[in-house]
Scaffold this active site. Structure first.
Site, PDB file in Angstrom:
ATOM      1  N   CYS A   1      33.218  50.297  59.382  1.00  0.00           N
ATOM      2  CA  CYS A   1      33.917  50.338  58.082  1.00  0.00           C
ATOM      3  C   CYS A   1      33.547  49.146  57.198  1.00  0.00           C
ATOM      4  CB  CYS A   1      35.426  50.441  58.267  1.00  0.00           C
ATOM      5  SG  CYS A   1      36.114  48.970  58.951  1.00  0.00           S
TER       6      CYS A   1
ATOM      7  N   LYS B   1      36.346  41.899  58.938  1.00  0.00           N
ATOM      8  CA  LYS B   1      35.173  42.095  59.798  1.00  0.00           C
ATOM      9  C   LYS B   1      33.904  41.542  59.134  1.00  0.00           C
ATOM     10  CE  LYS B   1      36.901  44.051  63.441  1.00  0.00           C
ATOM     11  NZ  LYS B   1      36.858  43.283  64.698  1.00  0.00           N
TER      12      LYS B   1
ATOM     13  N   HIS C   1      42.779  56.958  66.789  1.00  0.00           N
ATOM     14  CA  HIS C   1      41.561  57.483  66.168  1.00  0.00           C
ATOM     15  C   HIS C   1      41.433  58.983  66.466  1.00  0.00           C
ATOM     16  CE1 HIS C   1      40.215  53.098  66.426  1.00  0.00           C
ATOM     17  NE2 HIS C   1      40.228  53.378  65.143  1.00  0.00           N
TER      18      HIS C   1
HETATM   19  N1  LIG Z   1      37.985  51.635  69.044  1.00  0.00           N
HETATM   20  C1  LIG Z   1      37.013  51.938  68.208  1.00  0.00           C
HETATM   21  O1  LIG Z   1      36.749  53.116  67.934  1.00  0.00           O
HETATM   22  C2  LIG Z   1      36.197  50.868  67.577  1.00  0.00           C
HETATM   23  C3  LIG Z   1      35.186  51.251  66.680  1.00  0.00           C
HETATM   24  C4  LIG Z   1      34.428  50.298  66.073  1.00  0.00           C
HETATM   25  C5  LIG Z   1      34.670  48.963  66.360  1.00  0.00           C
HETATM   26  N2  LIG Z   1      35.618  48.580  67.237  1.00  0.00           N
HETATM   27  C6  LIG Z   1      35.808  47.148  67.461  1.00  0.00           C
HETATM   28  O2  LIG Z   1      35.764  46.823  68.829  1.00  0.00           O
HETATM   29  C7  LIG Z   1      36.648  45.722  69.086  1.00  0.00           C
HETATM   30  C8  LIG Z   1      37.578  46.086  70.207  1.00  0.00           C
HETATM   31  O3  LIG Z   1      38.298  47.265  69.853  1.00  0.00           O
HETATM   32  P1  LIG Z   1      39.160  48.084  70.907  1.00  0.00           P
HETATM   33  O4  LIG Z   1      39.062  49.490  70.532  1.00  0.00           O
HETATM   34  O5  LIG Z   1      38.824  47.634  72.275  1.00  0.00           O
HETATM   35  O6  LIG Z   1      40.625  47.582  70.526  1.00  0.00           O
HETATM   36  P2  LIG Z   1      41.935  47.514  71.452  1.00  0.00           P
HETATM   37  O7  LIG Z   1      41.825  48.506  72.553  1.00  0.00           O
HETATM   38  O8  LIG Z   1      43.091  47.558  70.543  1.00  0.00           O
HETATM   39  O9  LIG Z   1      41.816  46.072  72.103  1.00  0.00           O
HETATM   40  C9  LIG Z   1      41.963  44.903  71.354  1.00  0.00           C
HETATM   41  C10 LIG Z   1      42.425  43.810  72.271  1.00  0.00           C
HETATM   42  O10 LIG Z   1      42.593  42.615  71.502  1.00  0.00           O
HETATM   43  C11 LIG Z   1      43.783  42.003  71.927  1.00  0.00           C
HETATM   44  N3  LIG Z   1      44.359  41.190  70.850  1.00  0.00           N
HETATM   45  C12 LIG Z   1      44.589  41.563  69.573  1.00  0.00           C
HETATM   46  N4  LIG Z   1      45.181  40.553  68.898  1.00  0.00           N
HETATM   47  C13 LIG Z   1      45.313  39.529  69.781  1.00  0.00           C
HETATM   48  C14 LIG Z   1      45.852  38.221  69.687  1.00  0.00           C
HETATM   49  N5  LIG Z   1      46.378  37.769  68.552  1.00  0.00           N
HETATM   50  N6  LIG Z   1      45.828  37.441  70.781  1.00  0.00           N
HETATM   51  C15 LIG Z   1      45.311  37.900  71.955  1.00  0.00           C
HETATM   52  N7  LIG Z   1      44.780  39.118  72.105  1.00  0.00           N
HETATM   53  C16 LIG Z   1      44.787  39.924  71.021  1.00  0.00           C
HETATM   54  C17 LIG Z   1      44.717  43.154  72.260  1.00  0.00           C
HETATM   55  O11 LIG Z   1      45.740  42.680  73.079  1.00  0.00           O
HETATM   56  P3  LIG Z   1      47.108  43.529  73.227  1.00  0.00           P
HETATM   57  O12 LIG Z   1      46.715  44.690  74.071  1.00  0.00           O
HETATM   58  O13 LIG Z   1      48.038  42.589  73.897  1.00  0.00           O
HETATM   59  O14 LIG Z   1      47.518  43.894  71.839  1.00  0.00           O
HETATM   60  C18 LIG Z   1      43.757  44.113  72.941  1.00  0.00           C
HETATM   61  O15 LIG Z   1      43.648  43.840  74.320  1.00  0.00           O
HETATM   62  C19 LIG Z   1      37.351  45.423  67.766  1.00  0.00           C
HETATM   63  O16 LIG Z   1      36.721  44.355  67.129  1.00  0.00           O
HETATM   64  C20 LIG Z   1      37.153  46.675  66.961  1.00  0.00           C
HETATM   65  O17 LIG Z   1      37.109  46.393  65.596  1.00  0.00           O
HETATM   66  C21 LIG Z   1      36.393  49.509  67.872  1.00  0.00           C
END
Ligand SMILES: NC(=O)c1ccc[n+]([C@@H]2O[C@H](COP(=O)([O-])OP(=O)(O)OC[C@H]3O[C@@H](n4cnc5c(N)ncnc54)[C@H](OP(=O)(O)O)[C@@H]3O)[C@@H](O)[C@H]2O)c1
Length: 324
Positions: free
Chosen positions: A112, A143, A186
């Site tokens: 995005c 980002k 999503h």
């Molecule tokens: N999912 C997708 O489709 C997608 C697509 C493109 C890019 N991405 C990118 O990939 C990366 C990971 O995404 P994901 O899908 O794995 O997300 P996710 O499953 O929501 O995992 C994010 C993790 O970050 C932790 N976190 C967030 N804020 C925090 C804080 N303040 N302190 C400590 N830990 C924190 C969360 O902890 P809690 O569990 O405790 O909240 C969670 O474990 C991100 O940068 C995202 O933008 C994801």
């Protein structure tokens, strides 16, 4: 990859962070050389706590997979949370990594970051060439700032201190560890939930918002983790030869996209829902196509391994496991 390197995975309980953890262990990394902290143990928005953690642990490498993540509805409902938390997490981690001698860091962004009307497929060079999608602009701006943090530390400290911070931009991801929340998820986890619930209640039909014609690209999360480890470990000369100091990020896509209708039928088949699928064309479709140009990564020698038909059953199993 040196299996004795001390690696910090920020966000190790998230979908991508946990897949990176699995990937490193599968590649033979020494388990007790991987450092993790839950959010309860370390809030990455807390600058002094992050500094204290890095000063104590002194990791060699950082995978920055912690972020506030959500679908378009969550982004549009909580824009302040999305911009503030993402800016804080990445600024705190990147600066603390630098202050504590971390030479190698990988930042995870998102597709995005590209303009709403970027030419398809979206190449890295489309960054900052036009207006963003307003509904997730705050997240996208954070980002983009993350990419620019990495590039700026490299430009200022790369030559003199060996700082080498890289960014990857994943397409839509799915797989184990996904979020199946009824409103904040999503498209793939949302469809899995809807078809599963329709199967259980024997609903005669499931209506999908929009015409079903928009095209989207999906990558299985273990492929994303493999790509992250691949990019982190690319020789610096190779990485530098394939990027530019102010255009350093690398797209990670599957390479092919599907229509939402094709996706819905594929999920329906995996879930085993027998009813009808209808499309409500009175509801908005969103962008006609969102497809990453992954040639930069493919030319470097990386290709995805898990096609949608192979990955969806694992995603459905993950959903079922979470219902227990
Ligand atoms: N999912 C997708 O489709 C997608 C697509 C493109 C890019 N991405 C990118 O990939 C990366 C990971 O995404 P994901 O899908 O794995 O997300 P996710 O499953 O929501 O995992 C994010 C993790 O970050 C932790 N976190 C967030 N804020 C925090 C804080 N303040 N302190 C400590 N830990 C924190 C969360 O902890 P809690 O569990 O405790 O909240 C969670 O474990 C991100 O940068 C995202 O933008 C994801």
């Amino acid at each position: 990859m040196n299996p004795q390197s001390k690696i910090y995975i920020a966000g190790h309980r998230g979908m991508v962070g946990s897949a990176i953890h699995r990937q490193l262990l599968a590649a033979g990394h020494t388990p007790d050389r991987i450092v993790t902290r839950t959010r309860a143990e370390l809030d990455l928005c807390n600058q002094s706590a992050v500094q204290t953690f890095f000063a104590a642990e002194k990791p060699d490498q950082v995978y920055l997979a912690a972020a506030k993540v959500g679908g378009i509805h969550a982004n549009n409902t909580f824009p302040a949370d999305f911009i503030y938390q993402n800016l804080m997490v990445q600024a705190n981690v990147i600066e603390a990594a630098f202050q504590n001698g971390v030479k190698k860091l990988l930042f995870l962004g998102s597709s995005c970051i590209y303009p709403r009307l970027a030419p398809q497929p979206m190449a890295e060079a489309a960054l900052l060439t036009g207006p963003l999608e307003p509904k997730n602009e705050p997240y996208a701006i954070a980002k983009i700032a993350g990419i620019k943090l990495c590039e700026s530390y490299n430009r200022q400290y790369g030559a003199i201190q060996g700082v080498d911070y890289r960014s990857v931009m994943p397409t839509n991801l799915y797989g184990p560890g996904d979020n199946y929340h009824p409103e904040n998820s999503h498209v793939i986890p949302a469809l899995i939930r809807r078809f599963h619930e329709a199967k259980m209640s024997q609903a005669p039909s499931v209506a999908i918002w929009g015409s079903g014609r928009p095209r989207r690209e999906f990558l299985y999360v273990d492929d994303m983790a493999a790509a992250s480890v691949f990019v982190m470990n690319l020789e610096k000369a190779v990485f530098d030869a394939n990027t530019q100091p102010m255009l350093g990020h690398i797209n990670v896509g599957f390479g092919e996209d599907v229509t939402i209708a094709e996706l819905a039928h594929a999920v329906c088949k995996v879930v085993g829902y027998q009813g009808e699928i209808t499309f409500d064309a009175t509801k908005p479709d969103g962008a006609p196509r969102k497809w990453m140009d992954s040639q930069r990564l493919n030319a470097l020698g990386w290709k995805p391994r898990v096609a949608l038909e192979a990955g969806l059953p694992y995603a459905y199993k993950d959903f079922l496991d979470k219902q227990l």
